[in-house]
Design a protein around this motif. Structure first.
Motif, PDB file in Angstrom:
ATOM      1  N   UNK A 366       0.895  -1.231   0.096  1.00 37.64           N
ATOM      2  CA  UNK A 366      -0.028   0.046   0.150  1.00 37.64           C
ATOM      3  C   UNK A 366       0.870   1.221  -0.229  1.00 37.64           C
ATOM      4  N   UNK A 367       1.743   1.199   0.814  1.00 33.23           N
ATOM      5  CA  UNK A 367       3.039   2.464   0.747  1.00 33.23           C
ATOM      6  C   UNK A 367       3.289   2.585  -1.027  1.00 33.23           C
ATOM      7  N   UNK A 368       3.816   1.546  -1.644  1.00 27.49           N
ATOM      8  CA  UNK A 368       3.963   2.126  -2.889  1.00 27.49           C
ATOM      9  C   UNK A 368       2.896   2.445  -3.690  1.00 27.49           C
ATOM     10  N   UNK A 369       1.841   1.692  -3.634  1.00 24.92           N
ATOM     11  CA  UNK A 369       0.739   2.121  -4.436  1.00 24.92           C
ATOM     12  C   UNK A 369       0.142   3.318  -4.070  1.00 24.92           C
ATOM     13  N   UNK A 370      -0.057   3.544  -2.751  1.00 28.86           N
ATOM     14  CA  UNK A 370      -1.189   4.724  -2.484  1.00 28.86           C
ATOM     15  C   UNK A 370      -0.489   5.910  -1.542  1.00 28.86           C
TER      16      UNK A 370
ATOM     17  N   UNK B 169       6.030   0.512   7.850  1.00 24.81           N
ATOM     18  CA  UNK B 169       4.912   1.209   7.588  1.00 24.81           C
ATOM     19  C   UNK B 169       3.705   0.985   8.737  1.00 24.81           C
ATOM     20  N   UNK B 249      -6.016   0.797   6.960  1.00 17.40           N
ATOM     21  CA  UNK B 249      -4.573   0.941   6.423  1.00 17.40           C
ATOM     22  C   UNK B 249      -4.628   1.824   5.001  1.00 17.40           C
ATOM     23  N   UNK B 250      -3.504   2.145   4.534  1.00 14.32           N
ATOM     24  CA  UNK B 250      -2.172   2.083   5.205  1.00 14.32           C
ATOM     25  C   UNK B 250      -2.071   3.539   6.141  1.00 14.32           C
ATOM     26  N   UNK B 315      -8.954  -0.733   3.692  1.00 16.68           N
ATOM     27  CA  UNK B 315      -8.054   0.385   3.039  1.00 16.68           C
ATOM     28  C   UNK B 315      -8.800   1.476   2.684  1.00 16.68           C
ATOM     29  N   UNK B 321      -7.714   9.278   0.313  1.00 13.54           N
ATOM     30  CA  UNK B 321      -6.120   9.235   0.427  1.00 13.54           C
ATOM     31  C   UNK B 321      -5.488  10.601  -0.519  1.00 13.54           C
ATOM     32  N   UNK B 322      -5.981  10.778  -1.574  1.00 15.15           N
ATOM     33  CA  UNK B 322      -5.520  11.996  -2.375  1.00 15.15           C
ATOM     34  C   UNK B 322      -5.828  12.960  -1.575  1.00 15.15           C
ATOM     35  N   UNK B 325      -3.496  13.625   1.176  1.00 17.05           N
ATOM     36  CA  UNK B 325      -2.184  14.072   0.539  1.00 17.05           C
ATOM     37  C   UNK B 325      -1.838  15.492   0.147  1.00 17.05           C
ATOM     38  N   UNK B 365       8.168  -0.930  -5.864  1.00 13.70           N
ATOM     39  CA  UNK B 365       6.447  -0.993  -6.131  1.00 13.70           C
ATOM     40  C   UNK B 365       6.243  -2.238  -7.245  1.00 13.70           C
ATOM     41  N   UNK B 369       3.830  -5.573  -6.390  1.00 18.56           N
ATOM     42  CA  UNK B 369       2.696  -5.728  -7.021  1.00 18.56           C
ATOM     43  C   UNK B 369       2.829  -7.034  -7.886  1.00 18.56           C
TER      44      UNK B 369
END
Lengths: 379, 379
Positions: A366-370, B169, B249-250, B315, B321-322, B325, B365, B369
């Motif tokens: 999740x860190x790398x994705x979001x 994380x 999460x995250x 999640x 999340x955006x 951010x 990443x 994935x």
């Protein structure tokens, strides 16, 4: 025996304390100072040799081994001095394990998969296709019993291993043609050693083993169609971009290769306990440092490859990855069946992989994705 | 000049070499024993106190500080002994920085964001919302100039910092209600300290600061609607699953929190150089070890939370999340504008984040994935 001879024979002549004592000893006034405290022998010093599998000056790999030696010297105040010899300088690169095992030298640096011919179970402690990344393999070593298993595997050879570095996720390699499906491996001549090579053989490829110095020319002349090496920082130095334009990722075959330092058991055990402990701490420090060097250096090198050398950065198609994963699973099962120790290590490896995998899927994934910002590479 | 004075003035009186000379010097009986080899004074030993911000026995955090102290003792053969005091045992948890700065104790362990009130620029060295994960912040420290910057920030306080641990994380936290959009933060009472709390305030939430011992009861009684803590291993111990069922999460607010060990400058510099180097190596070793402990422990704890305590693992929605951010970016800019050192650190932080971000997008990443196996959590 002359005092000077005694000192030399006891291996103590080079210590600063002795030189000072010899220079200052005398009668009279100094006697008063005796009351300061009990006298003890100066600490024994050790002068060791380390041989490595790496070419001279190879960044992070050879320089990491040298850094380890330097830091041991600093942290022991010179009590343990390690002189480092690159591959071929004292013994051939692939003679390192034997040299340490036989006590020709006190220690060595390499990666455990080089010894697969002699010690099949050693392969799991360096890099496994679709296996651990750096964070996973370190967790296995330090907090999941992996290091104890590794010690068990090397014990019959009187060798004591410690993790000493990690490359992080490597790149998939340089290809002169496009790789769209698993069938594109049929007849492909690729330089890819170890377990990754076994997977490529299963896919119908021809694995070619070449020393580092011959890879570029072979790729340029079409003697091979593809090669893997390490990651952007090292691949840039090798100039592969001049011979093949497609740079594939990710390095499924080496997702977090552990570099090792290993000690001759007798030599390690001859050290006072505090020196053993210092050596262990410095190995862990160097392990951390090397991953950081890769992490810091690869981004800049990748950008250079793309913007200055017009490299075509391509991700392996998902289905091709899934097909490789199946072949890798088969390969590992076959290797695990070769001897009881390999089976034991493989099973422990899989068990711990599931343990960290559960957590990785909600943490780092999740860190790398979001969480991590997205950075586009500039053409 | 008396010889003793000469030695003192030459700054040599404390060195092993000179002590050796003093101990050896003499006539008569001692002279005979000289043939045995030179005698030296035993090395000066150091007995230090370390204070921490953590409750007694808190896994990995307090036990990590204790492990650091133990390993220093082992690697120095007892030459440097560090006695560890948990938060409140010698000084209050948030008095650690001052105690080290003033030399009340020689060293301390905590996390740099605790000192934000006194040292605003310190915040970037612990955890930054949407900032580095463990691998990124370690690369910044050891291979990207981050540690030198941190030293610069602490220097006016006579404190020398070293990374000594990392949580990896963290989790997003425990919520009594569903979080679907950023508007769901309006009026939400959440226990979330530091920069993460500032982001939640911007989103319209009410930040509540509570000591660890009061969080559970407050959540259970609805005094707060949500809380963050660390990750599954620590959250399970706190029993939060009994008070709130949604486990999000995250942990965007703490994606890789660095734990620190810090030294009073005068105390650190009073050590012989080899002890300073050993302390540094053991700090790096402990840093690595602690991340491994989190990595190994969190998966099992998460599984327990889900299968035994019916926790609802969720999640955060992508748009939420955006939106967070954007608020985090604003918050960091505001913090960076508070003083020139914060600006300097923030800019260096962003620059290095881009450097590792480029590489992370094709390495780790892709690892998470398409290389790592997918493990489903069992209900």
């Amino acid at each position: 025996m002359e005092r000077r001879d005694f000192l030399r024979k006891a291996g103590l002549a080079a210590t600063g304390a002795v030189a000072a004592a010899a220079g200052l000893a005398g009668c009279g006034q100094e006697k008063k100072e005796e009351a300061k405290g009990p006298a003890v022998q100066p600490k024994k010093t050790y002068e060791w040799k380390m041989v490595t599998t790496w070419p001279p000056n190879l960044p992070v790999l050879q320089t990491g081994a040298e850094r380890f030696a330097k830091r041991v010297g600093e942290a022991t105040g010179g009590q343990l001095k390690i002189e480092v010899f690159a591959g071929g300088e004292l013994v051939p690169p692939l003679g390192v394990f034997d040299a340490v095992s036989e006590g020709t030298v006190e220690c060595g640096s390499g990666a455990s998969y080089y010894w697969a011919g002699k010690v099949p179970a050693a392969q799991w402690f360096a890099a496994v296709p679709f296996g651990f990344n750096a964070q996973g393999i370190n967790a296995w070593f330090y907090s999941g019993g992996g290091l104890q298993l590794w010690e068990e595997v090397y014990a019959p050879f009187n060798v004591i291993p410690r993790p000493q570095g990690n490359t992080g996720v490597q790149m998939g390699g340089w290809f002169r043609k496009d790789m769209n499906t698993i069938d594109d491996y049929k007849g492909l001549k690729m330089r890819i050693p170890g377990l990754g090579g076994k997977v490529i053989s299963k896919a119908g490829g021809t694995v070619v083993l070449l020393p580092g110095g011959e890879i570029f020319t072979s790729l340029e002349r079409g003697v091979i169609d593809a090669t893997e090496w390490v990651g952007p920082m090292h691949d840039l130095r090798m100039g592969f971009y001049k011979a093949a334009k497609n740079y594939y990722y990710p390095g499924w075959h080496e997702p977090g290769t552990c570099l090792e330092v290993m000690f001759n058991k007798k030599a390690y055990e001859s050290l006072p306990v505090e020196l053993q402990q210092t050596v262990d701490a410095v190995a862990a420090e160097t392990n951390m440092w090397s991953l950081c060097e890769f992490e810091a250096g690869n981004g800049a090198a990748l950008q250079t490859l793309i913007s200055e050398h017009n490299v075509n950065l391509v991700r392996f198609p998902d289905q091709l990855m899934e097909d490789l994963r199946k072949l890798a699973t088969e390969t590992l099962e076959e290797e695990a069946n070769k001897d009881p120790m390999s089976r034991k290590v493989h099973d422990a490896f899989l068990k711990f992989k599931a343990q960290v995998g559960v957590w990785g899927s909600v943490s780092e994934n999740a860190y790398y994705n979001v969480i991590a910002d997205k950075y586009a590479l500039k053409k």
